[in-house]
Design a protein around this motif. Structure first.
Motif, PDB file in Angstrom:
ATOM      1  N   GLY A   1      -0.555   9.089   2.726  1.00  0.00           N
ATOM      2  CA  GLY A   1      -1.681   8.289   2.256  1.00  0.00           C
ATOM      3  C   GLY A   1      -2.070   7.194   3.221  1.00  0.00           C
TER       4      GLY A   1
ATOM      5  N   ARG B   1      -5.791   6.629   4.746  1.00  0.00           N
ATOM      6  CA  ARG B   1      -6.472   5.342   4.567  1.00  0.00           C
ATOM      7  C   ARG B   1      -6.958   4.805   5.916  1.00  0.00           C
ATOM      8  N   ASP B   2      -6.099   4.893   6.940  1.00  0.00           N
ATOM      9  CA  ASP B   2      -6.470   4.396   8.259  1.00  0.00           C
ATOM     10  C   ASP B   2      -7.627   5.188   8.853  1.00  0.00           C
TER      11      ASP B   2
ATOM     12  N   PHE C   1       0.957   4.068  -3.023  1.00  0.00           N
ATOM     13  CA  PHE C   1       0.760   5.503  -2.808  1.00  0.00           C
ATOM     14  C   PHE C   1       1.946   6.287  -3.352  1.00  0.00           C
TER      15      PHE C   1
ATOM     16  N   LEU D   1     -10.800   4.042   7.135  1.00  0.00           N
ATOM     17  CA  LEU D   1     -11.196   2.705   7.574  1.00  0.00           C
ATOM     18  C   LEU D   1     -11.471   2.633   9.067  1.00  0.00           C
TER      19      LEU D   1
ATOM     20  N   GLY E   1       0.818  -1.214   0.000  1.00  0.00           N
ATOM     21  CA  GLY E   1       0.000   0.000   0.000  1.00  0.00           C
ATOM     22  C   GLY E   1       0.847   1.257   0.000  1.00  0.00           C
TER      23      GLY E   1
END
Length: 61
Positions: A47, A51-52, A18, A55, A14
């Protein structure tokens, strides 16, 4: 929480994706080497926390 080898590979993948997306965008804009490195760094390491947050994963780092 202990990450297994598979999860660590996904995390690294990931971060790399990014970074590559930032690299492609910076190259399309015609940035110099310093600008390119800045965009790649910010997109790679910025990024992941975004993302965290999306989510709802805690802790961020």
């Amino acid at each position: 929480m202990k990450l297994t080898t598979d999860l660590m590979a996904i995390e690294v993948g990931g971060t790399i994706s990014f970074a590559v997306s930032g690299l492609i965008e910076a190259m399309c804009k015609g940035m110099d080497v310093v600008g390119l490195a800045s965009v790649v760094f910010v997109s790679a390491f910025g990024g992941g926390p975004v993302r965290d947050l999306l989510l709802d994963r805690r802790p961020l780092f």
